[in-house]
Design a protein around this motif. Structure first.
Motif, mmCIF file in Angstrom:
data_model
loop_
_atom_site.group_PDB
_atom_site.id
_atom_site.type_symbol
_atom_site.label_atom_id
_atom_site.label_comp_id
_atom_site.label_asym_id
_atom_site.label_seq_id
_atom_site.Cartn_x
_atom_site.Cartn_y
_atom_site.Cartn_z
ATOM 1 N N ALA A 226 0.859 -1.195 0.000
ATOM 2 C CA ALA A 226 0.000 0.000 0.000
ATOM 3 C C ALA A 226 0.889 1.237 0.000
ATOM 4 C CB ALA A 226 -0.905 -0.002 1.226
ATOM 5 N N VAL A 227 0.565 2.200 -0.858
ATOM 6 C CA VAL A 227 1.385 3.393 -1.016
ATOM 7 C C VAL A 227 0.504 4.631 -0.928
ATOM 8 C CG1 VAL A 227 2.950 4.652 -2.547
ATOM 9 C CG2 VAL A 227 2.985 2.160 -2.508
ATOM 10 N N GLY A 358 3.396 0.675 3.032
ATOM 11 C CA GLY A 358 3.254 -0.428 3.974
ATOM 12 C C GLY A 358 3.163 -1.739 3.236
ATOM 13 N N ILE A 359 3.911 -2.727 3.692
ATOM 14 C CA ILE A 359 3.894 -4.063 3.092
ATOM 15 C C ILE A 359 3.316 -5.027 4.114
ATOM 16 C CG2 ILE A 359 5.257 -5.903 2.058
ATOM 17 C CD1 ILE A 359 7.332 -3.843 1.272
ATOM 18 N N ALA A 376 -1.846 -4.758 4.573
ATOM 19 C CA ALA A 376 -1.047 -3.673 3.997
ATOM 20 C C ALA A 376 -1.568 -2.312 4.461
ATOM 21 C CB ALA A 376 -1.079 -3.757 2.466
ATOM 22 N N GLU A 377 -2.876 -2.173 4.561
ATOM 23 C CA GLU A 377 -3.435 -0.912 5.063
ATOM 24 C C GLU A 377 -3.011 -0.668 6.508
ATOM 25 O OE1 GLU A 377 -7.610 -0.162 2.705
ATOM 26 O OE2 GLU A 377 -7.571 -1.740 4.206
ATOM 27 N N ASP A 398 3.239 -1.571 16.708
ATOM 28 C CA ASP A 398 2.638 -0.376 16.121
ATOM 29 C C ASP A 398 1.311 -0.711 15.453
ATOM 30 O OD1 ASP A 398 4.865 0.923 16.966
ATOM 31 O OD2 ASP A 398 5.757 1.196 14.970
ATOM 32 N N ALA A 399 1.260 -1.892 14.822
ATOM 33 C CA ALA A 399 0.012 -2.308 14.174
ATOM 34 C C ALA A 399 -1.107 -2.469 15.198
ATOM 35 C CB ALA A 399 0.227 -3.609 13.401
#
Length: 494
Positions: A226-227, A358-359, A376-377, A398-399
């Motif tokens: 996600a970019v 994010g991968i 990814a989000e 962190d997630a």
């Protein structure tokens, strides 16, 4: 089917009061040539079934592009050839009456052949073969009736062959237009399928079709990138898609779309993952305009899947706030998510400052791409606002914070709230020291080196934090809470 007469030969065929014959066609030889042409053409009209049989057989023997179509449905091809010849030979006798019908027939043939996948060169060759056969029959019939009249056909030969060329142009234009429509439909169908896979709404029964359409193995291993780009100003809103050229050892899905001219590169020698201020995610560019909805007909094989999956570009999908790329992983799983391969992908990313990427973790099969997108989000939300690349498997704490922002904010207020009563500059020094100490695995020496201060200064600031908050950094539970609270303050700050 092949055409035989140029439209302007119509002027040779009558004395229409509104369109007088040009001066150069008023000679007796020209009029006699038209009469000879009419007589021969009437004979051809009477024997069209035989002419059609010969042309279909010639196409089968001499044009490989038509061979499969003739073997599949010879009757349909025969009717098409007969219909085309009827209009075109009729144009020799009554050009004004047959001209538009001949044009419509040529356009329709071009469209059908594009839908069936017959090469354009083969279609044009078939038209010229038909023109040559009709012309030869005209010459043979004239010679049979009166050999002296053959010389008169020279006066109309150029017009006949110009007409053949004109209809080759008509069929070529129709073929290319139909090909573009099919491409638009196919790309739109691919977009819809990619969106369904990433949303997790694709039906299990459609996965096999999706795999063939997108050139992906149904049971392969995947991750989603996600970019989100840095703000681009009012003149250039939205994210930009990065060109991801991964090393051969890290192949991804089949290519989809083109990257823009101002987009970042992805190089095997890009900055290693995790170094501050280096590397970063690429942009993601919006998709181009999609074509009309619907599926291509007469083309079950319009989009044949590639014979090999590795070594191509990722499949992109535009979301409301980010761009998503489906990455095909090829390494041996060898453990949960095979982090080594994901690390290599993260290390290959390079983008302008401020871009966030994010991968997510690796998943098994196309059916799990919806989960991969959500992971990814989550990784993207765990990425700092200043930009960088976050590999979810390396940032699970962190997630946890970003997946429950209300609880994360409550934890930050509870643990770090007492510091808010300090002067902002004083508070920020303590938070910076605490973060550096945790990043240095509890080493005051290394934290001091990062902060350019003595280790005793670091220890004094940590003791002050403990006094203000009532926490003990040597107590594991308190250390975990402090670490999560710092992550929440960093990631959830407005």
């Amino acid at each position: 089917m092949p055409q035989v007469v140029r439209p302007r030969i119509a002027v040779l065929h009558g004395t229409h009061p509104a369109s007088p014959l040009p001066q150069r066609f008023r000679s007796l030889a020209d009029r006699e040539a038209v009469e000879v042409l009419h007589r021969a053409a009437r004979v051809l009209v009477a024997s069209l079934p035989v002419l059609t049989d010969r042309l279909v057989e010639a196409l089968y023997e001499q044009e490989p592009g038509y061979r499969a179509a003739i073997e599949s449905d010879r009757a349909e091809i025969w009717q098409e050839v007969h219909h085309s010849l009827r209009h075109n030979v009729g144009s020799l006798i009554q050009p004004r009456e047959f001209r538009e019908a001949a044009h419509r027939t040529s356009r329709r043939i071009g469209e059908i052949r594009a839908e069936q996948g017959v090469p354009l060169d083969a279609v044009l060759h078939a038209f010229r073969m038909g023109g040559a056969m009709v012309w030869q029959d005209l010459v043979d019939e004239t010679a049979r009736r009166d050999p002296d009249d053959v010389r008169l056909l020279v006066h109309v030969a150029a017009d006949v062959w110009n007409f053949v060329d004109e209809h080759c142009g008509i069929v070529g234009d129709a073929y290319r237009q139909a090909e573009r429509r099919l491409s638009w439909r196919r790309e739109n169908q691919q977009r819809l399928m990619i969106a369904a896979l990433l949303d997790g709404t694709a039906r299990i029964a459609d996965l096999c079709e999706a795999a063939a359409m997108l050139g992906l193995p149904e049971q392969g291993r995947y991750a989603v990138l996600a970019v989100a780009s840095a703000p681009r100003g009012p003149q250039r809103p939205g994210p930009a898609r990065p060109p991801l050229n991964l090393p051969d050892a890290l192949p991804v899905a089949a290519p989809y779309g083109q990257s823009g001219p101002d987009l970042p590169d992805v190089r095997p020698d890009a900055a290693p993952y995790g170094r501050s201020g280096e590397g970063g995610p690429p942009h993601a560019a919006p998709y181009g305009q999609s074509g009309p909805d619907g599926l291509p007909h007469h083309r079950p094989d319009t989009a044949p899947p590639p014979t090999a999956f590795p070594g191509t570009a990722p499949l992109w999908h535009t979301g409301p706030d980010a761009e998503f790329a489906i990455l095909r992983l090829t390494g041996d799983p060898g453990g949960p998510g095979d982090p080594g391969e994901l690390h290599a992908i993260a290390a290959a990313l390079d983008a302008p400052a401020g871009t966030r990427a994010g991968i997510g973790s690796a998943v098994e099969g196309l059916a799990a791409l919806g989960d991969a997108r959500r992971l990814a989000e989550t990784a993207l939300r765990a990425c700092p606002a200043s930009g960088g690349t976050v590999l979810l498997d390396e940032h699970l704490p962190d997630a946890l914070v970003v997946t429950s922002p209300a609880l994360g904010s409550a934890l930050a207020d509870r643990v770090l709230g007492p510091l808010d009563r300090l002067d902002p500059s004083d508070r920020d020094v303590i938070l910076e020291t605490l973060t550096a100490w945790l990043d240095a695995d509890g080493s005051a020496q290394r934290a001091g080196a990062r902060l350019y201060c003595h280790r005793n200064t670091v220890l004094n600031r940590l003791r002050r934090f403990e006094q203000l908050t009532g926490r003990c950094l040597t107590r594991p539970r308190d250390a975990v809470e402090v670490s999560l609270a710092l992550a929440a303050r960093r990631l959830l700050a407005p």
